[in-house]
Design a protein around this motif. Structure first.
Motif, mmCIF file in Angstrom:
data_model
loop_
_atom_site.group_PDB
_atom_site.id
_atom_site.type_symbol
_atom_site.label_atom_id
_atom_site.label_comp_id
_atom_site.label_asym_id
_atom_site.label_seq_id
_atom_site.Cartn_x
_atom_site.Cartn_y
_atom_site.Cartn_z
ATOM 1 N N VAL A 123 0.848 -1.187 0.000
ATOM 2 C CA VAL A 123 0.000 0.000 0.000
ATOM 3 C C VAL A 123 0.882 1.235 0.000
ATOM 4 C CG1 VAL A 123 -1.709 1.323 1.298
ATOM 5 C CG2 VAL A 123 -1.877 -1.171 1.202
ATOM 6 N N ILE A 124 0.602 2.154 -0.916
ATOM 7 C CA ILE A 124 1.263 3.459 -0.951
ATOM 8 C C ILE A 124 0.358 4.453 -0.238
ATOM 9 C CG2 ILE A 124 2.121 5.319 -2.405
ATOM 10 C CD1 ILE A 124 3.866 2.877 -2.562
ATOM 11 N N ALA A 125 0.915 5.182 0.699
ATOM 12 C CA ALA A 125 0.124 6.096 1.518
ATOM 13 C C ALA A 125 0.327 7.548 1.078
ATOM 14 C CB ALA A 125 0.502 5.945 2.990
ATOM 15 N N ASP A 126 -0.778 8.295 1.010
ATOM 16 C CA ASP A 126 -0.715 9.743 0.809
ATOM 17 C C ASP A 126 -0.625 10.372 2.195
ATOM 18 O OD1 ASP A 126 -0.940 12.393 0.174
ATOM 19 O OD2 ASP A 126 -2.980 12.277 -0.618
ATOM 20 N N GLU A 127 0.565 10.846 2.542
ATOM 21 C CA GLU A 127 0.821 11.301 3.905
ATOM 22 C C GLU A 127 1.184 12.780 3.955
ATOM 23 O OE1 GLU A 127 2.594 7.208 5.853
ATOM 24 O OE2 GLU A 127 3.973 8.569 4.828
ATOM 25 N N HIS A 128 0.798 13.417 5.044
ATOM 26 C CA HIS A 128 1.159 14.803 5.300
ATOM 27 C C HIS A 128 2.080 14.838 6.521
ATOM 28 C CE1 HIS A 128 -1.913 16.943 2.696
ATOM 29 N NE2 HIS A 128 -2.289 15.669 2.623
ATOM 30 N N GLU A 129 3.247 15.454 6.358
ATOM 31 C CA GLU A 129 4.197 15.607 7.462
ATOM 32 C C GLU A 129 3.879 16.910 8.205
ATOM 33 O OE1 GLU A 129 6.736 13.700 8.414
ATOM 34 O OE2 GLU A 129 6.920 12.229 6.787
ATOM 35 N N VAL A 130 3.637 16.805 9.513
ATOM 36 C CA VAL A 130 3.292 17.981 10.315
ATOM 37 C C VAL A 130 4.059 17.933 11.628
ATOM 38 C CG1 VAL A 130 0.988 18.203 9.305
ATOM 39 C CG2 VAL A 130 1.305 16.799 11.343
ATOM 40 N N VAL A 136 -2.430 8.160 12.268
ATOM 41 C CA VAL A 136 -1.370 9.133 12.546
ATOM 42 C C VAL A 136 -0.198 8.388 13.189
ATOM 43 C CG1 VAL A 136 -0.721 11.244 13.769
ATOM 44 C CG2 VAL A 136 -3.065 10.965 12.943
ATOM 45 N N MET A 137 1.001 8.622 12.679
ATOM 46 C CA MET A 137 2.225 8.101 13.295
ATOM 47 C C MET A 137 2.969 9.271 13.923
ATOM 48 S SD MET A 137 4.175 5.513 13.992
ATOM 49 C CE MET A 137 3.842 4.179 12.830
ATOM 50 N N ALA A 169 4.711 6.335 17.965
ATOM 51 C CA ALA A 169 3.449 5.818 18.501
ATOM 52 C C ALA A 169 2.389 5.940 17.416
ATOM 53 C CB ALA A 169 3.033 6.588 19.751
ATOM 54 N N GLN A 170 1.636 4.863 17.211
ATOM 55 C CA GLN A 170 0.572 4.860 16.215
ATOM 56 C C GLN A 170 -0.743 5.203 16.898
ATOM 57 O OE1 GLN A 170 0.977 4.067 12.738
ATOM 58 N NE2 GLN A 170 -1.069 4.977 12.688
ATOM 59 N N THR A 171 -1.499 6.131 16.308
ATOM 60 C CA THR A 171 -2.782 6.515 16.879
ATOM 61 C C THR A 171 -3.727 6.920 15.752
ATOM 62 O OG1 THR A 171 -3.852 7.941 18.531
ATOM 63 C CG2 THR A 171 -2.047 8.911 17.271
ATOM 64 N N THR A 172 -4.862 7.492 16.114
ATOM 65 C CA THR A 172 -5.874 7.904 15.135
ATOM 66 C C THR A 172 -6.270 9.341 15.397
ATOM 67 O OG1 THR A 172 -6.741 5.641 15.014
ATOM 68 C CG2 THR A 172 -8.177 7.400 14.226
ATOM 69 N N LEU A 173 -6.422 10.116 14.339
ATOM 70 C CA LEU A 173 -6.834 11.513 14.483
ATOM 71 C C LEU A 173 -8.269 11.549 15.011
ATOM 72 C CD1 LEU A 173 -5.503 14.279 13.861
ATOM 73 C CD2 LEU A 173 -6.920 14.335 11.803
ATOM 74 N N ALA A 193 4.766 14.290 13.048
ATOM 75 C CA ALA A 193 3.788 13.236 12.786
ATOM 76 C C ALA A 193 3.532 13.119 11.291
ATOM 77 C CB ALA A 193 2.482 13.522 13.519
ATOM 78 N N ARG A 194 3.131 11.900 10.888
ATOM 79 C CA ARG A 194 2.670 11.648 9.518
ATOM 80 C C ARG A 194 1.188 11.307 9.583
ATOM 81 N NH1 ARG A 194 7.225 8.306 9.158
ATOM 82 N NH2 ARG A 194 5.819 6.494 9.116
ATOM 83 N N ILE A 195 0.379 12.144 8.950
ATOM 84 C CA ILE A 195 -1.061 11.903 8.885
ATOM 85 C C ILE A 195 -1.358 11.255 7.540
ATOM 86 C CG2 ILE A 195 -3.351 12.933 8.955
ATOM 87 C CD1 ILE A 195 -2.186 15.231 10.555
#
Length: 324
Positions: free
Chosen positions: A77-84, A191-192, A202-206, A241-243
């Motif tokens: 899986v390729i993820a579309d991620e936003h670095e924040v 969210v990572m 840490a892996q979590t969810t927005l 984080a990477r969303i």
């Protein structure tokens, strides 16, 4: 080439030179430009027979010593991620102020900043000016003492804060999102979170995107919660984080670390026994860690995913020797 990479290349060259000085039975290294075809397998990712693919032979012991590692190419899986970036803050409702019920001198203070306390634990003793008797001030919740203003002998006023206790077993992660990125980020996405101090993740969810704007940074704040049972995530710390806003399944992918450029073309190195072949590939979508391969290799091919630059350097060295 970076200095650590240069050292690794030199180390490989030294080991290979030692191997070449041994008898042929020991697995001498050879370099060839061969047309050994690789039949196209299921999925249509193969390459045409007769293509010349520069390669090198490296004994298994040498590959292990120099850190060359492979893994089979396959779907993913390729993820579309936003670095924040963002800040850790205590969860609202999990911070308690400990105050004096009646004014009077503080006779004892039994907790310091950083102490873990349980609900009901005595933190201080005060002599009431009204009754001239002592009463205890206790922790209203379990947590960590994050501030203390109580000093023995000082006068505690009515309702004056003496301690602050915070339950830090969970923390909010307030992530700052700028501009148009805020339109693409919705609650419920993965969210990572990464600690900047040591790289721990840490892996979590927005959970939510706050309706207002941060006045200091003029950013939209997106909030998630992380577990902090070991207490190593600290309020006030900066994090990145990477969303993940979207995920796209692909039939074949490799890590970005597998890619090298040779003669203007992107290649990966495919291991066939002790031979490593530079195979040109046609690439598709990518994210921060991996890339889709549309043509050039087959599912299950053993692709070099660590120290691929050593193979590029070794083949390039041999090519330069042939030119002379």
């Amino acid at each position: 080439m970076k200095f650590p990479q240069l050292l690794a290349v030199l180390a490989l060259a030294c080991v290979l030179a030692a191997c070449q000085g041994e008898a042929p039975a020991s697995g001498a290294v050879s370099h060839v430009d061969e047309g050994a075809g690789h039949d196209e397998g299921e999925g249509g990712h193969g390459h045409d027979e007769g293509e010349e693919s520069p390669s090198t032979v490296i004994p298994a012991a040498v590959a292990e010593k120099t850190g060359i590692k492979t893994q089979p190419a396959g779907p993913g899986v390729i993820a579309d991620e936003h670095e924040v970036q963002g800040l850790l803050t205590p969860v609202e409702g999990r911070v308690a102020q400990v105050t004096a019920r009646f004014p009077g001198p503080i006779r004892s203070a039994r907790a310091n900043v950083g102490d873990r306390v349980r609900a009901g634990q005595v933190l201080a003793t005060i002599e009431s000016n009204l009754s001239l008797s002592n009463y205890n001030v206790t922790a209203p919740i379990a947590g960590v003492v994050t501030s203390r203003s109580a000093s023995v002998g000082a006068l505690a006023g009515d309702g004056a804060p003496l301690f602050e206790v915070a339950d830090l077993s969970q923390l909010w992660v307030d992530l700052h999102i700028f501009g148009a990125d805020a339109q693409h980020i919705q609650p419920g996405v993965p969210v990572m979170v990464t600690r900047m101090s040591d790289g721990e993740t840490a892996q979590t969810t927005l959970e939510r995107v706050l309706p207002g704007m941060s006045t200091s940074s003029q950013s939209t704040v997106a909030r998630a919660t992380i577990e902090n049972s070991d207490g190593l995530w600290r309020p006030g710390s900066a994090v990145k984080a990477r969303i993940t806003v979207a995920q796209q399944p692909v039939a074949l992918l490799v890590p970005l670390a597998a890619l090298q450029t040779m003669d203007g073309a992107e290649v990966v190195f495919v291991r066939e026994g002790e031979r490593y072949r530079a195979q040109p590939v046609q690439l598709g979508v990518r994210d921060a860690r991996q890339v889709e391969v549309r043509e050039g290799i087959n599912q299950g091919d053993e692709v070099v995913v660590e120290q691929s630059y050593l193979l590029k350097a070794d083949i390039g060295k041999e090519g330069a020797a042939h030119e002379h």
